[in-house]
Design an enzyme around this catalytic site. Structure first.
Site, PDB file in Angstrom:
ATOM      1  N   GLU A 246       9.004   1.158  11.210  1.00  0.00           N
ATOM      2  CA  GLU A 246      10.192   1.997  11.010  1.00  0.00           C
ATOM      3  C   GLU A 246       9.703   3.432  10.954  1.00  0.00           C
ATOM      4  OE1 GLU A 246      12.385   4.489   9.318  1.00  0.00           O
ATOM      5  OE2 GLU A 246      12.591   3.203   7.539  1.00  0.00           O
TER       6      GLU A 246
ATOM      7  N   CYS B 285      13.448  10.184   7.080  1.00  0.00           N
ATOM      8  CA  CYS B 285      13.607   9.741   8.462  1.00  0.00           C
ATOM      9  C   CYS B 285      15.070   9.698   8.853  1.00  0.00           C
ATOM     10  CB  CYS B 285      12.964   8.367   8.654  1.00  0.00           C
ATOM     11  SG  CYS B 285      13.620   7.092   7.557  1.00  0.00           S
TER      12      CYS B 285
ATOM     13  N   LYS C  59       0.841  -1.198   0.000  1.00  0.00           N
ATOM     14  CA  LYS C  59       0.000   0.000   0.000  1.00  0.00           C
ATOM     15  C   LYS C  59       0.878   1.251   0.000  1.00  0.00           C
ATOM     16  CE  LYS C  59      -1.540   2.754   2.997  1.00  0.00           C
ATOM     17  NZ  LYS C  59      -1.491   4.022   2.202  1.00  0.00           N
TER      18      LYS C  59
ATOM     19  N   GLU D  85      10.600  16.230  15.249  1.00  0.00           N
ATOM     20  CA  GLU D  85      10.944  15.964  13.850  1.00  0.00           C
ATOM     21  C   GLU D  85      10.228  16.973  12.952  1.00  0.00           C
ATOM     22  OE1 GLU D  85      11.407  12.133  10.918  1.00  0.00           O
ATOM     23  OE2 GLU D  85       9.579  12.263  12.110  1.00  0.00           O
TER      24      GLU D  85
END
Length: 484
Positions: A251, A286, A177, A387
């Site tokens: 992750e 990331c 997906k 972040e």
């Protein structure tokens, strides 16, 4: 923007393109221009049912083949991907406007498939003696059957590489997906799986939004989920997976420290910090090294080199091979990132040294934000702790190794860490004390099929790559045969 390339937009289920769906449609916007370039079909619950059912049929067909045949088909797939590298790279650009100069995850896809093809026919189990008996005791590793792989918009091919390849080698079928924001390269990869001769349905590709994604995760036919993305979405994935106690690998994000010691090669460190920080994918990674920790003795010298390296990057059309810095993914992302910058200035989190504004002129219709650098940042500030997922980097001073480690580890995240030093002893010592799943010494974050990749703390759990990544897609069975 070039229109010569065919942009796939329908679902791929059981080897067939599906353009009518209960999930509706999504108008895909090209971030470099702010203009629509495709209408993407989205999967709903009904299409997820079809995809999972098809995948189970394909799994049985896949497992009916001998291991050498499965291995050879995966090698064939790697060859087909190699033959379409340029096309896949361009689709990556059209997906999320990553500059074509950096659209190398197509090559990564080939590497991972070729590497894990070699595991298809290698021993997956062991045997062991048991107490008080001469029984035969076998420990087998078997596929889950059908697994879901959910990719982020900034790395559909990278996640397909690191997850789909080992999943197939382990014997699974995959329902892939991709995000509705970047589905096209993944859809083309699904078509290449068919072209390579893999059973239809072995890799179904079903772009979807939140509703379709939840239907996939909650589906009782999914035996394991691998999710890559943000921690807020990960919480929703874990709640949905809990309905069937489906195991999840996650992750997630990062706030990686890039530690520059006084003995480092400062020219190299500055160039790598610029690339790994605000420039690579416009900081939308990331693995972004968004906190650069610099020893006080070389802080000013490093900063001068670092700012020059960042400022030298060419900004512009992502299809121009000389361009290195492109836009962020959407208007909403641009507004959010500019809000982070504005808050940091208002809160005096650090000194704004470079950038900080949206780029105008000919690039104004796109979502371009200047590469932005703050100096002398307070490590406890929101700027240093949250972040940003954009081209914003904090530079922070430290006085000695102990303080560098304290600052580097003082974050809820732990995906990557970077160290620049010429002292091999220090490199080993610091690497072992950094709370991160991957530590990169004097280099960039270069993910390879041979090495496991994943996070500590809020950066997730589980691994992709290496033998650990293969084992994520296998479950263990103990078989004991009585010998009298």
């Amino acid at each position: 923007m070039s229109t010569a390339l065919s942009l796939p937009s329908g679902l791929l289920i059981d080897g067939e393109r599906v353009t009518q769906s209960s999930g509706g449609r999504h108008e895909h916007i090209y971030p470099a221009t702010g203009e629509p370039n495709a209408t993407v079909t989205l999967a709903g619950a009904a299409e997820m049912d079809r995809a999972v059912a098809s995948a189970w049929e394909a799994h049985r067909a896949w497992m009916s083949l001998t291991v050498d045949r499965r291995r050879d088909l995966m090698v064939d797939l790697a060859d087909v991907v190699r033959d379409h590298l340029d096309e896949l790279a361009l689709l990556n650009v059209h997906d999320y406007a990553v500059p074509v100069s950096f659209a190398g995850t197509a090559r990564m896809l080939e590497w991972f498939i070729r590497h894990f093809a070699g595991y298809a026919d290698k021993p997956h189990g062991t045997s062991s003696p048991v107490n008080g008996s001469f029984d035969v005791n076998l420990i087998e590793r078997e596929p889950y059957g059908v697994v879901a792989v959910i990719t982020p918009w900034n790395g559909a091919l990278a996640v397909a590489a690191s997850c789909v390849a080992p999943a197939l080698a382990a014997g699974n079928a995959v329902v892939l997906k991709p995000s509705e924001l970047a589905p096209m390269a993944a859809l083309r990869f699904g078509e290449l799986c068919i072209e390579a001769g893999l059973p239809p349905g072995l890799v179904n590709v079903v772009p979807a939004g939140a509703e379709g994604g939840e239907a996939l995760v909650r589906h009782p036919g999914i035996r394991k989920v691998h999710f890559t993305g943000g921690d807020a979405t990960a919480r929703r994935v874990l709640v949905a997976a809990a309905a069937n106690l489906t195991p999840v690998v996650a992750e997630l994000g990062g706030k990686s420290a890039n530690v520059v010691f006084s003995d480092a090669d400062l020219d190299q460190a500055a160039a790598l910090a610029a690339h790994q920080g605000p420039l690579m994918q416009s900081g939308q990674s990331c693995a972004c090294a968004s906190r650069v920790l610099v020893h006080d003795a070389v802080y000013d010298e490093f900063l001068e080199k670092f700012l020059a390296a960042v400022a030298a990057a060419k900004i512009g059309d992502p299809l121009d091979p000389t361009v290195f810095f492109g836009p962020v993914i959407s208007a909403a992302a641009a507004d959010r990132i500019l809000g982070v910058i504005g808050d940091a200035v208002a809160q005096k989190s650090g000194e704004l040294l470079l950038g900080g504004t949206r780029i105008g002129g000919g690039l104004a219709p796109g979502y371009y934000i200047e590469p932005t650098v703050f100096g002398d940042v307070d490590n406890v500030s929101a700027l240093a702790q949250t972040e940003t997922f954009g081209p914003v980097v904090s530079v922070i001073r430290f006085r000695d190794e102990a303080e560098a480690l304290r600052l580097a580890n003082d974050t809820p995240y732990g995906l990557n860490a970077f160290v620049h030093t010429r002292d091999l002893t220090r490199a080993h010592r610091v690497a072992r004390r950094l709370e991160a799943g991957s530590v990169w010494i004097n280099q960039l974050s270069i993910i390879s099929p041979q090495g496991p990749y994943g996070g500590y703390k809020k950066s997730g759990f589980g691994r992709t790559g290496g033998l650990d990544g293969l084992h994520e897609f296998m479950q263990v069975k103990n078989i004991r045969i009585g010998m009298g």
